[in-house]
Design a protein around this motif. Structure first.
Motif, PDB file in Angstrom:
ATOM      1  N   UNK A 158      39.170  27.940  34.798  1.00 45.98           N
ATOM      2  CA  UNK A 158      38.302  27.746  36.101  1.00 45.98           C
ATOM      3  C   UNK A 158      37.095  28.739  35.571  1.00 45.98           C
ATOM      4  N   UNK A 159      36.145  28.629  36.400  1.00 47.29           N
ATOM      5  CA  UNK A 159      34.966  29.458  36.024  1.00 47.29           C
ATOM      6  C   UNK A 159      35.061  30.594  37.200  1.00 47.29           C
ATOM      7  N   UNK A 160      36.020  30.678  38.142  1.00 46.64           N
ATOM      8  CA  UNK A 160      36.213  31.647  39.061  1.00 46.64           C
ATOM      9  C   UNK A 160      36.889  32.929  38.425  1.00 46.64           C
ATOM     10  N   UNK A 161      36.113  33.911  38.021  1.00 48.13           N
ATOM     11  CA  UNK A 161      36.904  35.026  37.466  1.00 48.13           C
ATOM     12  C   UNK A 161      37.539  35.659  38.233  1.00 48.13           C
ATOM     13  N   UNK A 162      37.272  35.675  39.553  1.00 47.82           N
ATOM     14  CA  UNK A 162      38.336  36.551  40.523  1.00 47.82           C
ATOM     15  C   UNK A 162      39.742  35.865  40.499  1.00 47.82           C
ATOM     16  N   UNK A 164      40.939  34.272  37.924  1.00 46.15           N
ATOM     17  CA  UNK A 164      41.729  34.569  36.726  1.00 46.15           C
ATOM     18  C   UNK A 164      42.345  36.172  36.793  1.00 46.15           C
ATOM     19  N   UNK A 165      41.470  36.928  37.220  1.00 47.11           N
ATOM     20  CA  UNK A 165      41.787  38.351  37.371  1.00 47.11           C
ATOM     21  C   UNK A 165      43.359  38.323  38.123  1.00 47.11           C
ATOM     22  N   UNK A 166      43.061  37.700  39.160  1.00 45.67           N
ATOM     23  CA  UNK A 166      44.452  37.715  40.185  1.00 45.67           C
ATOM     24  C   UNK A 166      45.560  37.316  39.340  1.00 45.67           C
ATOM     25  N   UNK A 167      45.336  36.102  38.761  1.00 46.57           N
ATOM     26  CA  UNK A 167      46.638  35.636  37.862  1.00 46.57           C
ATOM     27  C   UNK A 167      47.015  36.808  36.594  1.00 46.57           C
ATOM     28  N   UNK A 168      46.089  37.389  35.875  1.00 50.63           N
ATOM     29  CA  UNK A 168      46.483  38.207  35.072  1.00 50.63           C
ATOM     30  C   UNK A 168      47.096  39.443  35.676  1.00 50.63           C
ATOM     31  N   UNK A 169      46.489  40.007  36.921  1.00 53.70           N
ATOM     32  CA  UNK A 169      46.985  41.154  37.437  1.00 53.70           C
ATOM     33  C   UNK A 169      48.526  40.999  37.982  1.00 53.70           C
ATOM     34  N   UNK A 170      48.859  39.772  38.279  1.00 52.88           N
ATOM     35  CA  UNK A 170      49.982  39.266  38.873  1.00 52.88           C
ATOM     36  C   UNK A 170      50.974  39.420  37.515  1.00 52.88           C
ATOM     37  N   UNK A 171      50.750  39.111  36.549  1.00 55.37           N
ATOM     38  CA  UNK A 171      51.341  39.206  35.215  1.00 55.37           C
ATOM     39  C   UNK A 171      51.696  40.474  34.841  1.00 55.37           C
ATOM     40  N   UNK A 172      50.435  41.246  34.848  1.00 59.09           N
ATOM     41  CA  UNK A 172      50.816  43.039  34.476  1.00 59.09           C
ATOM     42  C   UNK A 172      51.770  43.507  35.446  1.00 59.09           C
ATOM     43  N   UNK A 173      51.654  43.133  36.681  1.00 56.28           N
ATOM     44  CA  UNK A 173      52.344  43.946  37.771  1.00 56.28           C
ATOM     45  C   UNK A 173      53.959  43.523  37.451  1.00 56.28           C
ATOM     46  N   UNK A 174      54.018  42.310  37.233  1.00 48.18           N
ATOM     47  CA  UNK A 174      55.617  41.851  36.732  1.00 48.18           C
ATOM     48  C   UNK A 174      56.007  42.676  35.819  1.00 48.18           C
ATOM     49  N   UNK A 175      55.162  42.604  34.708  1.00 49.65           N
ATOM     50  CA  UNK A 175      55.508  43.555  33.303  1.00 49.65           C
ATOM     51  C   UNK A 175      55.750  44.784  33.567  1.00 49.65           C
ATOM     52  N   UNK A 176      55.050  45.289  34.603  1.00 53.96           N
ATOM     53  CA  UNK A 176      55.244  46.973  34.861  1.00 53.96           C
ATOM     54  C   UNK A 176      56.536  47.044  35.559  1.00 53.96           C
ATOM     55  N   UNK A 177      56.783  46.251  36.678  1.00 51.63           N
ATOM     56  CA  UNK A 177      57.607  46.210  37.464  1.00 51.63           C
ATOM     57  C   UNK A 177      59.029  46.202  36.898  1.00 51.63           C
ATOM     58  N   UNK A 178      58.983  45.241  36.021  1.00 48.20           N
ATOM     59  CA  UNK A 178      60.488  45.013  35.119  1.00 48.20           C
ATOM     60  C   UNK A 178      60.614  46.049  34.258  1.00 48.20           C
ATOM     61  N   UNK A 179      59.560  46.641  33.662  1.00 51.70           N
ATOM     62  CA  UNK A 179      59.813  47.754  32.605  1.00 51.70           C
ATOM     63  C   UNK A 179      60.196  48.883  33.393  1.00 51.70           C
ATOM     64  N   UNK A 199      37.755  32.504  26.308  1.00 53.27           N
ATOM     65  CA  UNK A 199      36.812  32.594  27.611  1.00 53.27           C
ATOM     66  C   UNK A 199      37.397  33.544  28.559  1.00 53.27           C
ATOM     67  N   UNK A 200      38.486  34.262  28.490  1.00 53.32           N
ATOM     68  CA  UNK A 200      38.996  35.290  29.416  1.00 53.32           C
ATOM     69  C   UNK A 200      39.635  36.526  28.948  1.00 53.32           C
ATOM     70  N   UNK A 201      39.278  36.835  27.771  1.00 56.10           N
ATOM     71  CA  UNK A 201      39.846  38.132  27.247  1.00 56.10           C
ATOM     72  C   UNK A 201      39.350  39.302  27.649  1.00 56.10           C
ATOM     73  N   UNK A 202      38.189  39.325  28.253  1.00 55.26           N
ATOM     74  CA  UNK A 202      37.472  40.724  28.771  1.00 55.26           C
ATOM     75  C   UNK A 202      38.504  40.930  29.869  1.00 55.26           C
ATOM     76  N   UNK A 203      38.243  39.840  30.792  1.00 51.55           N
ATOM     77  CA  UNK A 203      39.344  40.353  32.063  1.00 51.55           C
ATOM     78  C   UNK A 203      40.573  40.552  31.975  1.00 51.55           C
ATOM     79  N   UNK A 204      41.370  39.969  30.933  1.00 52.75           N
ATOM     80  CA  UNK A 204      42.692  40.231  30.455  1.00 52.75           C
ATOM     81  C   UNK A 204      42.797  41.741  29.966  1.00 52.75           C
ATOM     82  N   UNK A 205      41.828  42.146  29.089  1.00 53.13           N
ATOM     83  CA  UNK A 205      41.931  43.352  28.428  1.00 53.13           C
ATOM     84  C   UNK A 205      41.935  44.537  29.722  1.00 53.13           C
ATOM     85  N   UNK A 206      40.816  44.400  30.706  1.00 49.80           N
ATOM     86  CA  UNK A 206      40.789  44.877  31.771  1.00 49.80           C
ATOM     87  C   UNK A 206      42.000  45.148  32.413  1.00 49.80           C
TER      88      UNK A 206
END
Ligand SMILES: *Cc1c(COP(=O)(O)O)cnc(C)c1O
Length: 223
Positions: A158-162, A164-179, A199-206
């Motif tokens: 999607x073009x919707x950066x927000x 994409x960011x929300x989805x990556x953040x969900x994954x990151x949170x899950x990763x952290x919680x599990x760790x 197309x979305x690596x900058x958001x992912x790194x962030x």
């Protein structure tokens, strides 16, 4: 021709994050891959079993092959001996099979669990709300040859950066919680979060990615 200027620029961008760049070489021919390899890059990603197998036979032996496609259990026999890291595992059956195939490999098999974070139906992965239970089950199984190194996910196209960011953040949170819930010896090895593409690596790194998978920015658009 590979775009080595883009590759250099990407490497500079990735360095402060301490993340790994996987050059996604699917559909690319040997000369293009060798250009990137001779430029000093060793991590390459492929998503078809046949293609990876053939390329691994022909190309230099110190390349670290990442399997980034969806791995079916019946295909793992060919992939396990050749890969550095398997990114897309989402079923117990496939894990069992990889464990079996890795039994005569001293270093075993390193892999990531794929999580479904996108809104699209078509993408693979364990649903977000099932990941904790799935990991619980995986870690309770006797898999002496498997190293579960972390999680992998793909955001919605999607073009919707927000979004994409929300989805990556969900994954990151899950990763952290599990760790947080893991014992220290296990936590140390559960340290890879594979998210972000051209197309979305900058958001992912962030959002905390430790491994980005970049194809078209390095090799150009695929046919
Ligand atoms: C093809 C592919 C990529 C790279 O895509 P680009 O948009 O070309 O960077 C990354 N991850 C997976 C799983 C892929 O299949």
């Amino acid at each position: 021709m590979a775009d080595l200027r883009n590759l250099d620029a990407l490497m500079r961008e990735v360095r402060p994050y301490g993340a790994t760049l996987v050059a996604v070489s699917k559909t690319m021919d040997d000369p293009e891959i060798l250009e990137v390899y001779q430029h000093g890059h060793l991590d390459f990603g492929e998503n078809y079993v046949g293609e990876l197998t053939e390329k691994a036979e022909r190309l230099p032996g110190d390349i670290r092959w990442h399997f980034i496609g969806h791995l079916q259990s019946n295909k793992s026999r060919r992939i396990v001996p050749l890969t550095h890291l398997i990114h897309g595992v989402d079923s117990l059956n496939t894990l069992k099979e990889i464990n079996k195939q890795a039994s005569d490999r001293p270093k075993g098999a390193d892999l990531l669990i794929q999580v479904h974070i996108a809104r699209e139906q078509s993408k693979y992965g364990v649903p977000l709300d099932k990941v904790s239970d799935f990991l619980e089950e995986v870690f309770s199984m006797p898999f002496p040859n498997l190293h579960i190194r972390g999680l992998m996910g793909m955001a919605t196209f999607t073009e919707d950066q927000q979004c994409i960011r929300t989805e990556f953040r969900q994954l990151r949170n899950l990763f952290d919680e599990y760790r947080c819930s893991m014992d220290p010896s296990r936590k140390e090895k559960f340290n890879i979060l594979s998210m972000g593409m051209s197309s979305d690596y900058r958001i992912a790194l962030d959002e905390g990615s430790t491994m980005i998978r970049i194809g078209s920015l390095i090799f150009g658009q695929r046919q």
